[in-house]
Design a protein around this motif. Structure first.
Motif, PDB file in Angstrom:
ATOM      1  N   ILE A  63     111.415  16.554 -34.583  1.00 33.79           N
ATOM      2  CA  ILE A  63     111.485  16.957 -35.920  1.00 33.79           C
ATOM      3  C   ILE A  63     110.550  18.439 -36.011  1.00 33.79           C
ATOM      4  O   ILE A  63     110.883  19.309 -37.405  1.00 33.79           O
ATOM      5  N   LYS A  64     109.382  18.540 -34.994  1.00 32.40           N
ATOM      6  CA  LYS A  64     108.912  20.168 -35.146  1.00 32.40           C
ATOM      7  C   LYS A  64     109.829  20.967 -35.051  1.00 32.40           C
ATOM      8  O   LYS A  64     109.572  22.002 -35.524  1.00 32.40           O
ATOM      9  N   LEU A  65     110.505  20.966 -34.062  1.00 27.01           N
ATOM     10  CA  LEU A  65     111.544  21.978 -33.983  1.00 27.01           C
ATOM     11  C   LEU A  65     112.779  22.246 -34.900  1.00 27.01           C
ATOM     12  O   LEU A  65     112.901  23.577 -35.581  1.00 27.01           O
ATOM     13  N   ARG A  66     112.885  21.162 -35.913  1.00 23.47           N
ATOM     14  CA  ARG A  66     113.713  20.937 -37.458  1.00 23.47           C
ATOM     15  C   ARG A  66     113.308  21.653 -38.709  1.00 23.47           C
ATOM     16  O   ARG A  66     113.752  22.837 -39.016  1.00 23.47           O
ATOM     17  N   GLN A  67     111.659  21.183 -38.220  1.00 20.89           N
ATOM     18  CA  GLN A  67     110.731  22.251 -39.667  1.00 20.89           C
ATOM     19  C   GLN A  67     110.745  23.857 -38.621  1.00 20.89           C
ATOM     20  O   GLN A  67     110.618  24.711 -39.667  1.00 20.89           O
ATOM     21  N   THR A  68     111.025  24.046 -38.023  1.00 29.56           N
ATOM     22  CA  THR A  68     110.356  25.517 -37.317  1.00 29.56           C
ATOM     23  C   THR A  68     111.798  25.962 -38.232  1.00 29.56           C
ATOM     24  O   THR A  68     111.842  27.428 -38.668  1.00 29.56           O
ATOM     25  N   GLN A  69     113.312  25.509 -37.382  1.00 32.21           N
ATOM     26  CA  GLN A  69     114.588  26.087 -38.129  1.00 32.21           C
ATOM     27  C   GLN A  69     114.987  25.815 -39.466  1.00 32.21           C
ATOM     28  O   GLN A  69     114.913  26.944 -40.233  1.00 32.21           O
ATOM     29  N   ALA A  71     111.675  27.196 -41.413  1.00 32.32           N
ATOM     30  CA  ALA A  71     111.043  27.760 -42.448  1.00 32.32           C
ATOM     31  C   ALA A  71     111.897  28.632 -41.724  1.00 32.32           C
ATOM     32  O   ALA A  71     111.754  30.138 -42.392  1.00 32.32           O
ATOM     33  N   LYS A  72     113.044  28.562 -41.044  1.00 31.86           N
ATOM     34  CA  LYS A  72     113.238  30.200 -40.170  1.00 31.86           C
ATOM     35  C   LYS A  72     114.597  30.381 -40.887  1.00 31.86           C
ATOM     36  O   LYS A  72     115.199  31.308 -41.432  1.00 31.86           O
ATOM     37  N   GLY A  73     115.262  29.309 -42.325  1.00 30.86           N
ATOM     38  CA  GLY A  73     116.019  29.661 -42.785  1.00 30.86           C
ATOM     39  C   GLY A  73     117.024  29.095 -42.709  1.00 30.86           C
ATOM     40  O   GLY A  73     118.628  29.637 -42.765  1.00 30.86           O
ATOM     41  N   ILE A  74     117.196  28.394 -41.320  1.00 29.78           N
ATOM     42  CA  ILE A  74     118.410  28.147 -41.063  1.00 29.78           C
ATOM     43  C   ILE A  74     118.700  26.859 -41.471  1.00 29.78           C
ATOM     44  O   ILE A  74     118.047  26.066 -41.493  1.00 29.78           O
ATOM     45  N   LYS A  75     120.224  26.614 -41.478  1.00 29.08           N
ATOM     46  CA  LYS A  75     120.852  25.515 -42.553  1.00 29.08           C
ATOM     47  C   LYS A  75     121.415  24.672 -41.920  1.00 29.08           C
ATOM     48  O   LYS A  75     121.412  23.279 -42.609  1.00 29.08           O
ATOM     49  N   LYS A  76     122.469  25.233 -40.382  1.00 28.90           N
ATOM     50  CA  LYS A  76     122.724  23.855 -40.107  1.00 28.90           C
ATOM     51  C   LYS A  76     121.912  23.680 -38.788  1.00 28.90           C
ATOM     52  O   LYS A  76     121.364  23.820 -37.679  1.00 28.90           O
ATOM     53  N   LEU A  77     121.556  22.112 -38.786  1.00 27.67           N
ATOM     54  CA  LEU A  77     120.635  21.441 -38.128  1.00 27.67           C
ATOM     55  C   LEU A  77     121.285  20.515 -37.036  1.00 27.67           C
ATOM     56  O   LEU A  77     122.385  19.632 -37.715  1.00 27.67           O
ATOM     57  N   LYS A  78     121.117  20.075 -35.682  1.00 24.32           N
ATOM     58  CA  LYS A  78     121.540  19.668 -35.768  1.00 24.32           C
ATOM     59  C   LYS A  78     120.915  17.989 -35.662  1.00 24.32           C
ATOM     60  O   LYS A  78     119.941  17.888 -35.560  1.00 24.32           O
ATOM     61  N   ARG A  79     121.758  17.072 -35.446  1.00 22.98           N
ATOM     62  CA  ARG A  79     121.653  15.676 -35.840  1.00 22.98           C
ATOM     63  C   ARG A  79     120.808  15.201 -34.412  1.00 22.98           C
ATOM     64  O   ARG A  79     120.686  15.857 -33.164  1.00 22.98           O
ATOM     65  N   ILE A  80     119.317  14.554 -34.711  1.00 15.36           N
ATOM     66  CA  ILE A  80     118.490  14.069 -34.614  1.00 15.36           C
ATOM     67  C   ILE A  80     119.281  12.534 -34.062  1.00 15.36           C
ATOM     68  O   ILE A  80     118.976  11.549 -34.631  1.00 15.36           O
ATOM     69  N   LYS A  81     118.586  12.347 -32.205  1.00 10.77           N
ATOM     70  CA  LYS A  81     119.449  11.974 -32.093  1.00 10.77           C
ATOM     71  C   LYS A  81     118.500   9.925 -31.828  1.00 10.77           C
ATOM     72  O   LYS A  81     117.108  10.071 -32.311  1.00 10.77           O
ATOM     73  N   HIS A  82     118.871   9.074 -32.752  1.00  8.48           N
ATOM     74  CA  HIS A  82     118.587   8.476 -33.452  1.00  8.48           C
ATOM     75  C   HIS A  82     117.581   8.360 -34.607  1.00  8.48           C
ATOM     76  O   HIS A  82     116.475   7.169 -34.914  1.00  8.48           O
ATOM     77  N   GLY A  83     117.414   9.530 -35.235  1.00 10.73           N
ATOM     78  CA  GLY A  83     116.737  10.237 -36.708  1.00 10.73           C
ATOM     79  C   GLY A  83     116.552   9.250 -37.640  1.00 10.73           C
ATOM     80  O   GLY A  83     115.849   8.598 -37.807  1.00 10.73           O
ATOM     81  N   HIS A  84     117.820   8.352 -37.594  1.00 17.18           N
ATOM     82  CA  HIS A  84     117.982   6.978 -38.539  1.00 17.18           C
ATOM     83  C   HIS A  84     117.293   5.819 -38.073  1.00 17.18           C
ATOM     84  O   HIS A  84     116.864   5.373 -39.190  1.00 17.18           O
ATOM     85  N   LEU A  85     116.869   5.698 -37.331  1.00 14.38           N
ATOM     86  CA  LEU A  85     116.362   4.552 -36.405  1.00 14.38           C
ATOM     87  C   LEU A  85     114.389   4.918 -36.608  1.00 14.38           C
ATOM     88  O   LEU A  85     113.921   3.931 -36.925  1.00 14.38           O
ATOM     89  N   MET A  86     114.025   6.349 -36.386  1.00 11.90           N
ATOM     90  CA  MET A  86     112.910   6.702 -36.321  1.00 11.90           C
ATOM     91  C   MET A  86     112.153   6.972 -37.363  1.00 11.90           C
ATOM     92  O   MET A  86     111.016   7.511 -36.647  1.00 11.90           O
ATOM     93  N   THR A  87     112.962   7.113 -38.158  1.00 10.58           N
ATOM     94  CA  THR A  87     111.768   7.257 -39.225  1.00 10.58           C
ATOM     95  C   THR A  87     110.545   6.866 -39.364  1.00 10.58           C
ATOM     96  O   THR A  87     109.472   6.823 -40.684  1.00 10.58           O
ATOM     97  N   PHE A  88     110.310   5.023 -39.552  1.00  8.77           N
ATOM     98  CA  PHE A  88     109.235   4.706 -39.245  1.00  8.77           C
ATOM     99  C   PHE A  88     107.684   5.159 -38.690  1.00  8.77           C
ATOM    100  O   PHE A  88     107.082   4.714 -39.226  1.00  8.77           O
TER     101      PHE A  88
END
Length: 183
Positions: A63-69, A71-88
């Motif tokens: 999540i932190k890496l995604r926020q940094t990316q 902020a840098k304007g990177i559009k293509k972001l890698k899917r976070i493993k189990h991201g859909h389950l970990m949002t809680f």
């Protein structure tokens, strides 16, 4: 190890991850929760606990890496493993972690504070929990049924379909906003 099962079992026990939970500070309740989880996983409690810590830290780092990316304007972001389950756990603001100093073999506890604001429309991270969606609204029911169908598709097709649906909804939302402000 079935990581998805572990994540879902931990999610049922707020005392393990939510500092606002009334039993979060109760070590006995936390240990009982880990024993229940271990029993369901058919493993030792310490094994479940260690695997959860790794999953949680990997998610937070992603999540932190995604926020940094972003902020840098990177559009293509890698899917976070189990991201859909970990949002809680994504709304936690203060994150404590253990840092290991490899030079002196010492351990130190650190607290990192940052606001985690997951993008609710990011199709690569968040997938709705369809079991909790109210079934009384016909629009919600329609989209829930679409979601059930789409989740049977291969992952690459799921991503394409979600991206296209998001684009259509985004364009409609922009149209509504623009019409609202026409004089």
């Amino acid at each position: 190890m079935d990581e998805e099962k572990l994540i879902n079992l931990v999610k049922e026990h707020g005392e393990l991850y939510d500092p606002a939970h009334r039993q979060y500070q109760d070590q006995l309740k936390r240990e009982l929760a880990w024993k229940k989880i271990a029993n369901k996983m058919k493993m030792q409690a310490h094994e479940c606990k260690e695997r959860w810590k790794k999953l949680r830290e990997n998610y937070r780092k992603a999540i932190k890496l995604r926020q940094t990316q972003k902020a840098k304007g990177i559009k293509k972001l890698k899917r976070i493993k189990h991201g859909h389950l970990m949002t809680f756990i994504a709304d936690q603001k203060e994150i404590e972690y253990e840092e290991v100093d490899t030079h002196s073999a010492g351990h130190s506890r650190k607290t990192e504070i940052y606001a985690v604001e997951p993008n609710p429309v990011d199709p690569l991270v968040l997938e709705r929990n369809y079991e909790t969606a109210p079934r009384t609204d016909t629009v919600v029911t329609f989209f829930t049924n679409l979601g059930e169908t789409v989740k049977t598709f291969p992952k690459d097709v799921q991503i394409r379909v979600k991206r296209d649906i998001f684009r259509i909804i985004n364009e409609a939302e922009e149209e509504v906003v623009m019409n609202k402000f026409k004089w």
